[in-house]
Design a protein around this motif. Structure first.
Motif, PDB file in Angstrom:
ATOM      1  N   LEU A  20       0.828  -1.201   0.000  1.00 35.31           N
ATOM      2  CA  LEU A  20       0.000   0.000   0.000  1.00 35.31           C
ATOM      3  C   LEU A  20       0.865   1.255   0.000  1.00 35.31           C
ATOM      4  O   LEU A  20       0.507   2.254  -0.624  1.00 35.31           O
ATOM      5  N   ASP A  21       1.983   1.204   0.695  1.00 32.48           N
ATOM      6  CA  ASP A  21       2.896   2.343   0.724  1.00 32.48           C
ATOM      7  C   ASP A  21       3.378   2.672  -0.687  1.00 32.48           C
ATOM      8  O   ASP A  21       3.392   3.835  -1.098  1.00 32.48           O
ATOM      9  N   VAL A  22       3.733   1.638  -1.429  1.00 31.17           N
ATOM     10  CA  VAL A  22       4.179   1.817  -2.812  1.00 31.17           C
ATOM     11  C   VAL A  22       3.031   2.381  -3.668  1.00 31.17           C
ATOM     12  O   VAL A  22       3.224   3.293  -4.465  1.00 31.17           O
ATOM     13  N   ALA A  23       1.829   1.848  -3.467  1.00 29.99           N
ATOM     14  CA  ALA A  23       0.667   2.304  -4.230  1.00 29.99           C
ATOM     15  C   ALA A  23       0.347   3.768  -3.929  1.00 29.99           C
ATOM     16  O   ALA A  23       0.030   4.545  -4.838  1.00 29.99           O
ATOM     17  N   VAL A  24       0.432   4.149  -2.661  1.00 33.15           N
ATOM     18  CA  VAL A  24       0.165   5.540  -2.265  1.00 33.15           C
ATOM     19  C   VAL A  24       1.181   6.468  -2.917  1.00 33.15           C
ATOM     20  O   VAL A  24       0.813   7.511  -3.471  1.00 33.15           O
ATOM     21  N   ALA A  28       0.198   9.271  -5.655  1.00 33.70           N
ATOM     22  CA  ALA A  28       0.476  10.665  -5.309  1.00 33.70           C
ATOM     23  C   ALA A  28       1.387  11.321  -6.344  1.00 33.70           C
ATOM     24  O   ALA A  28       1.308  12.538  -6.565  1.00 33.70           O
ATOM     25  N   ALA A  29       2.231  10.533  -6.985  1.00 31.06           N
ATOM     26  CA  ALA A  29       3.178  11.071  -7.962  1.00 31.06           C
ATOM     27  C   ALA A  29       2.535  11.347  -9.319  1.00 31.06           C
ATOM     28  O   ALA A  29       3.109  12.053 -10.141  1.00 31.06           O
ATOM     29  N   THR A  30       1.354  10.799  -9.559  1.00 31.27           N
ATOM     30  CA  THR A  30       0.704  11.012 -10.846  1.00 31.27           C
ATOM     31  C   THR A  30      -0.007  12.359 -10.854  1.00 31.27           C
ATOM     32  O   THR A  30      -0.614  12.757  -9.861  1.00 31.27           O
ATOM     33  N   PRO A  31       0.075  13.049 -11.977  1.00 29.25           N
ATOM     34  CA  PRO A  31      -0.641  14.321 -12.067  1.00 29.25           C
ATOM     35  C   PRO A  31      -2.148  14.061 -12.086  1.00 29.25           C
ATOM     36  O   PRO A  31      -2.614  13.045 -12.592  1.00 29.25           O
ATOM     37  N   ASN A  32      -2.891  14.970 -11.508  1.00 32.44           N
ATOM     38  CA  ASN A  32      -4.351  14.856 -11.437  1.00 32.44           C
ATOM     39  C   ASN A  32      -4.804  13.537 -10.812  1.00 32.44           C
ATOM     40  O   ASN A  32      -5.745  12.906 -11.290  1.00 32.44           O
ATOM     41  N   HIS A  33      -4.110  13.131  -9.734  1.00 36.48           N
ATOM     42  CA  HIS A  33      -4.484  11.875  -9.082  1.00 36.48           C
ATOM     43  C   HIS A  33      -5.846  12.017  -8.391  1.00 36.48           C
ATOM     44  O   HIS A  33      -6.296  13.108  -8.086  1.00 36.48           O
ATOM     45  N   ASP A  34      -6.455  10.877  -8.175  1.00 35.54           N
ATOM     46  CA  ASP A  34      -7.759  10.814  -7.525  1.00 35.54           C
ATOM     47  C   ASP A  34      -7.553  10.971  -6.015  1.00 35.54           C
ATOM     48  O   ASP A  34      -7.095  10.054  -5.336  1.00 35.54           O
ATOM     49  N   GLN A  37      -9.377   8.370  -3.836  1.00 40.41           N
ATOM     50  CA  GLN A  37      -8.707   7.057  -3.864  1.00 40.41           C
ATOM     51  C   GLN A  37      -7.460   7.081  -2.988  1.00 40.41           C
ATOM     52  O   GLN A  37      -7.195   6.136  -2.242  1.00 40.41           O
ATOM     53  N   LEU A  38      -6.711   8.178  -3.057  1.00 42.38           N
ATOM     54  CA  LEU A  38      -5.503   8.318  -2.246  1.00 42.38           C
ATOM     55  C   LEU A  38      -5.869   8.300  -0.759  1.00 42.38           C
ATOM     56  O   LEU A  38      -5.215   7.624   0.046  1.00 42.38           O
ATOM     57  N   GLN A  39      -6.921   8.996  -0.402  1.00 43.60           N
ATOM     58  CA  GLN A  39      -7.380   9.031   0.988  1.00 43.60           C
ATOM     59  C   GLN A  39      -7.803   7.634   1.455  1.00 43.60           C
ATOM     60  O   GLN A  39      -7.480   7.216   2.572  1.00 43.60           O
ATOM     61  N   ARG A  40      -8.475   6.891   0.606  1.00 41.30           N
ATOM     62  CA  ARG A  40      -8.904   5.525   0.956  1.00 41.30           C
ATOM     63  C   ARG A  40      -7.709   4.605   1.177  1.00 41.30           C
ATOM     64  O   ARG A  40      -7.697   3.802   2.107  1.00 41.30           O
ATOM     65  N   LEU A  41      -6.709   4.722   0.304  1.00 42.92           N
ATOM     66  CA  LEU A  41      -5.510   3.901   0.458  1.00 42.92           C
ATOM     67  C   LEU A  41      -4.784   4.228   1.759  1.00 42.92           C
ATOM     68  O   LEU A  41      -4.337   3.324   2.473  1.00 42.92           O
ATOM     69  N   LYS A  42      -4.684   5.504   2.078  1.00 39.05           N
ATOM     70  CA  LYS A  42      -4.018   5.915   3.313  1.00 39.05           C
ATOM     71  C   LYS A  42      -4.786   5.419   4.536  1.00 39.05           C
ATOM     72  O   LYS A  42      -4.181   4.987   5.523  1.00 39.05           O
ATOM     73  N   LYS A  43      -6.110   5.466   4.472  1.00 43.47           N
ATOM     74  CA  LYS A  43      -6.927   5.000   5.588  1.00 43.47           C
ATOM     75  C   LYS A  43      -6.756   3.492   5.782  1.00 43.47           C
ATOM     76  O   LYS A  43      -6.619   3.007   6.908  1.00 43.47           O
ATOM     77  N   LYS A  44      -6.746   2.748   4.679  1.00 50.54           N
ATOM     78  CA  LYS A  44      -6.560   1.297   4.757  1.00 50.54           C
ATOM     79  C   LYS A  44      -5.182   0.978   5.334  1.00 50.54           C
ATOM     80  O   LYS A  44      -5.028   0.079   6.168  1.00 50.54           O
ATOM     81  N   LYS A  45      -4.186   1.736   4.901  1.00 51.92           N
ATOM     82  CA  LYS A  45      -2.820   1.556   5.390  1.00 51.92           C
ATOM     83  C   LYS A  45      -2.762   1.790   6.906  1.00 51.92           C
ATOM     84  O   LYS A  45      -2.126   1.028   7.640  1.00 51.92           O
ATOM     85  N   LEU A  46      -3.461   2.810   7.375  1.00 55.77           N
ATOM     86  CA  LEU A  46      -3.497   3.121   8.805  1.00 55.77           C
ATOM     87  C   LEU A  46      -4.200   2.018   9.593  1.00 55.77           C
ATOM     88  O   LEU A  46      -3.749   1.626  10.673  1.00 55.77           O
TER      89      LEU A  46
END
Length: 65
Positions: A20-24, A28-34, A37-46
């Motif tokens: 998940l860290d790699v995915a986040v 985050a590095a992609t322009p115009n990222h969702d 989706q980023l918030q959901r990944l971070k929440k799951k990681k937490l």
């Protein structure tokens, strides 16, 4: 739950947390990222991090001071 089962689950969760860290970072590095989706990944990681801490506490023997 026996100690070996806890260790196996802990190893799986640690791997999922790294993935998940790699995915986040990639998202985050992609322009115009969702952002959602980023918030959901971070929440799951937490949530996984919290579960890892619980398992580590269960595996650590109690020390009577």
């Amino acid at each position: 739950m026996d100690t070996e089962a806890l260790r196996v689950e802990l190893a799986q969760l640690r791997q999922e947390h790294r993935d998940l860290d790699v995915a986040v970072e990639a998202l985050a590095a992609t322009p115009n990222h969702d952002a959602l989706q980023l918030q959901r990944l971070k929440k799951k990681k937490l949530m996984i991090k919290d579960r890892i801490m619980v398992l580590e506490d269960q595996l650590r023997p109690d020390i009577i001071a």
